[in-house]
Design a protein around this motif. Structure first.
Motif, PDB file in Angstrom:
ATOM      1  N   GLU A 179       0.835  -1.202   0.000  1.00 47.32           N
ATOM      2  CA  GLU A 179       0.000   0.000   0.000  1.00 47.32           C
ATOM      3  C   GLU A 179       0.867   1.248   0.000  1.00 47.32           C
ATOM      4  O   GLU A 179       1.760   1.386   0.837  1.00 47.32           O
ATOM      5  N   GLU A 184      -6.404   4.470  -0.998  1.00 48.90           N
ATOM      6  CA  GLU A 184      -7.872   4.601  -1.000  1.00 48.90           C
ATOM      7  C   GLU A 184      -8.384   4.984  -2.387  1.00 48.90           C
ATOM      8  O   GLU A 184      -9.396   4.444  -2.854  1.00 48.90           O
ATOM      9  N   LYS A 187      -8.144   1.864  -4.557  1.00 49.40           N
ATOM     10  CA  LYS A 187      -9.229   0.911  -4.292  1.00 49.40           C
ATOM     11  C   LYS A 187     -10.512   1.346  -4.999  1.00 49.40           C
ATOM     12  O   LYS A 187     -11.237   0.508  -5.567  1.00 49.40           O
ATOM     13  N   GLU A 188     -10.797   2.638  -4.974  1.00 44.47           N
ATOM     14  CA  GLU A 188     -11.973   3.145  -5.694  1.00 44.47           C
ATOM     15  C   GLU A 188     -11.808   2.958  -7.199  1.00 44.47           C
ATOM     16  O   GLU A 188     -12.755   2.586  -7.895  1.00 44.47           O
TER      17      GLU A 188
END
Length: 195
Positions: A179, A184, A187-188
């Motif tokens: 990561e 984030e 991931k979207e």
């Protein structure tokens, strides 16, 4: 020269690489970094066209989706069975994935032209030490360890100093193995593949 190595800045850290089809390049990188000669390397491409010249991508991996993904300091591993040609064994080693990035900076563009294709990519450092993120440290490493090779003296790209996000993708699973800062957002973005 097929065995020439290149030292260049990326969006995250300074990198070292060479012609993906040159085993000499692979062996020299392993020796300079002091890592196991069985370590797989990422491949960095100039653009979407260069990626699709070597890899069969599914329709959802369109140019816009990939460009947006790579802009988030990220690397994606795709099944090596997607390769259009048999890649050299030293690229993937025992892995079932080809790790790819795309970056067409002013520093990398002439390297792609000279090699006439993509290049291997790994961080510029001794294995176990922090990756190099600034010009002066990169130049010192180069001068000490590999001064017969090529160094991007006209570097303008500023490295973020962060680790990139690494994602492995196959038809049945998406797995984040490292990561980075934009996890984030990534991931979207990955949700768009199943939308």
């Amino acid at each position: 020269m097929k065995s020439k190595l290149y030292v260049y800045p990326t969006d995250t850290v300074w990198g070292i690489g060479g012609d993906i089809f040159s085993e000499d390049c692979y062996r020299k990188i392993a020796k300079i970094k002091g890592h196991d000669s069985k370590k797989p390397l990422s491949i960095v491409f100039k653009d979407f066209k260069m990626i699709t010249s070597l890899i069969n991508l599914p329709n959802e991996f369109n140019e816009k989706w990939l460009n947006d993904f790579f802009a988030l300091e990220s690397t994606i591993g795709v099944p090596k069975s997607w390769a259009k040609i048999e890649l050299p064994s030293w690229i993937c080693q025992e892995s079932d994935f080809i790790s790819i990035r795309c970056q067409n900076s002013g520093e990398l563009s002439p390297i792609f032209d000279e090699v006439n294709g993509p290049i291997t990519s790994t961080s510029l450092n001794i294995t176990g030490q922090d990756p190099i993120v600034n010009f002066l440290d990169a130049k010192e490493f180069f001068t000490t360890n590999m001064k017969e090779e090529y160094f991007c003296d006209n570097a303008k790209t500023v490295c973020s100093g962060r680790s990139s996000t690494i994602v492995l993708y196959d038809i049945t699973e998406i797995k984040v193995v490292r990561e980075g800062k934009y996890i984030e957002e990534i991931k979207e973005h990955l949700k768009l593949l199943s939308a």
